[in-house]
Design an enzyme around this catalytic site. Structure first.
Site, PDB file in Angstrom:
ATOM      1  N   PRO A 123     -34.087 -37.094  17.977  1.00  0.00           N
ATOM      2  CA  PRO A 123     -35.286 -37.906  18.203  1.00  0.00           C
ATOM      3  C   PRO A 123     -35.271 -38.538  19.595  1.00  0.00           C
ATOM      4  O   PRO A 123     -34.261 -39.044  20.054  1.00  0.00           O
ATOM      5  CB  PRO A 123     -35.188 -38.969  17.109  1.00  0.00           C
ATOM      6  N   GLU A 124     -36.417 -38.467  20.272  1.00  0.00           N
ATOM      7  CA  GLU A 124     -36.551 -39.060  21.596  1.00  0.00           C
ATOM      8  C   GLU A 124     -37.245 -40.415  21.478  1.00  0.00           C
ATOM      9  O   GLU A 124     -37.487 -40.914  20.375  1.00  0.00           O
ATOM     10  CB  GLU A 124     -37.303 -38.099  22.513  1.00  0.00           C
TER      11      GLU A 124
END
Length: 271
Positions: free
Chosen positions: A2-3
């Site tokens: 996840p960014e």
């Protein structure tokens, strides 16, 4: 992994059920994830009130009224489940609130991490001590970026992934921002003009805000805390679209590999 937009979305989901509430029970069901979980984590959180939930780079931060901050990183496959219907195999840490909500950290690959630090020492923590400015904060601007990139021959795509330059940017959103700014990913970072840097800063902010609004991008394991998928992957202009037509010029999207990571761009729109 996840960014920033995905982590921001998770933070907002957790805030809805944790902020202002007392933690009545904490269960740490294994001693480690990617790194050891502090042995006093449960003791320090149980009975504490979560005052706010914030984000730094790709880390979620749970602040308590005792002056402690829990640092959560989701790793490759980590996800947070709120009020789940049933337990799952990889539910490793559980928090319950006094009014009956349950929050669970599930991490099948165990590449995530949990730590706890005093609020006043948070900026000194090894995870944060050398981070650059937040891309959505006031400290991130073209002048700062110019100073960080001056003299660098590193390709701009790789320079933006350096967390010392700007915190929290990842592969997807750097590709998308460079496309929006009309800058080729192989451009030496130190050669960008003031105009290009101003466009780039504007595009980085815009792409991140659009992604947050869409609940992030669901790629592999990521889902929101309510189990819903993010939807920004449907808006990608270049990422993951190798050989597909550019939505601006209809030329095929190019994929190259930079430092082991895929880079997607339009050679016509990003000269």
């Amino acid at each position: 992994m996840p960014e920033l937009p995905e982590v921001e979305t998770v933070c907002r989901g957790m805030a809805r059920v944790l902020e202002g509430r007392s933690i009545s029970r904490v269960e740490v069901r294994r001693p480690d994830l990617r790194r050891p979980i502090p042995t006093d984590l449960a003791e320090r959180m149980q009975g504490a009130v979560v005052t706010r939930i914030t984000r730094r780079a790709k880390y979620a931060l749970l602040h308590t009224d005792r002056g402690d901050v829990v640092i959560l990183h989701l790793g490759m496959s980590g996800r947070v489940r709120v009020d789940p219907d049933a337990p799952e195999k990889h539910d490793h840490v559980l928090w319950a609130t006094e009014d009956g909500h349950v929050l669970v950290l599930n991490d099948a690959r165990r590449f995530g991490s949990l730590d706890i630090e005093r609020e006043e020492r948070l900026h000194l923590h090894p995870l944060f001590a050398h981070l650059g400015p937040e891309p959505l904060g006031n400290e991130f601007h073209a002048e700062d970026l110019a100073a960080k990139l001056a003299g660098k021959i590193t390709p701009i795509k790789l320079a933006l992934l350096d967390q010392r330059v700007v915190a929290g940017l990842g592969n997807i959103y750097v590709c998308e921002a460079l496309f929006g700014a009309g800058i080729g990913p192989l451009t030496p970072a130190g050669t960008l003009t003031k105009e290009q840097l101003e466009r780039l800063v504007t595009e980085i902010r815009a792409v991140l805000l659009r992604a947050i609004e869409a609940g992030g991008s669901s790629l592999r394991d990521y889902v929101q805390v309510d189990g819903e998928l993010g939807y920004f992957q449907h808006s990608w202009q270049v990422y993951g679209r190798e050989a597909e037509d550019c939505r601006v010029c209809a030329r095929p999207i190019t994929r190259i590999v930079q430092s082991g990571r895929s880079t997607f761009y339009c050679a016509n729109c990003q000269p």
